[in-house]
Design a protein around this motif. Sequence first.
Motif, PDB file in Angstrom:
ATOM      1  N   GLU A   4      -0.630  -3.036   2.482  1.00 60.74           N
ATOM      2  CA  GLU A   4      -1.810  -2.181   2.622  1.00 60.74           C
ATOM      3  C   GLU A   4      -1.521  -0.890   3.383  1.00 60.74           C
ATOM      4  OE1 GLU A   4      -6.242  -2.422   4.512  1.00 60.74           O
ATOM      5  OE2 GLU A   4      -5.273  -4.267   3.886  1.00 60.74           O
ATOM      6  N   GLY A   5      -0.613  -0.926   4.347  1.00 64.82           N
ATOM      7  CA  GLY A   5      -0.328   0.247   5.154  1.00 64.82           C
ATOM      8  C   GLY A   5       0.688   1.204   4.552  1.00 64.82           C
TER       9      GLY A   5
ATOM     10  N   SER B 110      -4.961   2.566   8.381  1.00 62.87           N
ATOM     11  CA  SER B 110      -4.956   1.252   7.746  1.00 62.87           C
ATOM     12  C   SER B 110      -6.188   0.457   8.177  1.00 62.87           C
ATOM     13  CB  SER B 110      -3.689   0.486   8.133  1.00 62.87           C
ATOM     14  OG  SER B 110      -3.724   0.163   9.510  1.00 62.87           O
ATOM     15  N   THR B 111      -6.497  -0.582   7.440  1.00 63.07           N
ATOM     16  CA  THR B 111      -7.608  -1.459   7.789  1.00 63.07           C
ATOM     17  C   THR B 111      -7.366  -2.080   9.154  1.00 63.07           C
ATOM     18  OG1 THR B 111      -7.972  -1.929   5.452  1.00 63.07           O
ATOM     19  CG2 THR B 111      -8.935  -3.460   7.024  1.00 63.07           C
ATOM     20  N   GLU B 112      -6.112  -2.423   9.434  1.00 67.90           N
ATOM     21  CA  GLU B 112      -5.767  -3.005  10.732  1.00 67.90           C
ATOM     22  C   GLU B 112      -6.095  -2.034  11.874  1.00 67.90           C
ATOM     23  OE1 GLU B 112      -1.877  -4.628  13.203  1.00 67.90           O
ATOM     24  OE2 GLU B 112      -1.662  -4.053  11.109  1.00 67.90           O
TER      25      GLU B 112
ATOM     26  N   MET C 135      -2.275   3.884   0.938  1.00 66.77           N
ATOM     27  CA  MET C 135      -3.190   4.688   1.750  1.00 66.77           C
ATOM     28  C   MET C 135      -3.718   5.861   0.911  1.00 66.77           C
ATOM     29  SD  MET C 135      -3.138   3.559   5.127  1.00 66.77           S
ATOM     30  CE  MET C 135      -3.178   4.911   6.238  1.00 66.77           C
TER      31      MET C 135
END
Length: 99
Positions: free
Chosen positions: A13-14, A27-29, A19
């Motif tokens: 995801e990152g 990122s979502t984190e 992105m």
Amino acid sequence: MRLVASFANGLREGSRIRMIMSVSNVSTETLLLASIFDKLNILIWQNTKDGRKGANKPVSLAAKFIEVEAKENSFTSGEDFEKRRNELLVEIGGVGNGG
């Protein structure tokens, strides 16, 4: 195209490509950690003199991230959209209409 799509789908995801695909700067984190920070900050603030009065509320870090994303991805007019579109086309090696 399907092969490229399947590779892109398998990225973490990152990653830069994910992105860009999600039109996100963080990122979502990172957004989740900023939200946790904000909630903790509010809890601490509530136990201060300002918090009891409702004054000087802490600024939300997560909201800042979201605000930046919204500003970068919004247009106030059709001309703004066309201008940004042409800039992006030039960046990726295409040709803008010179509009």
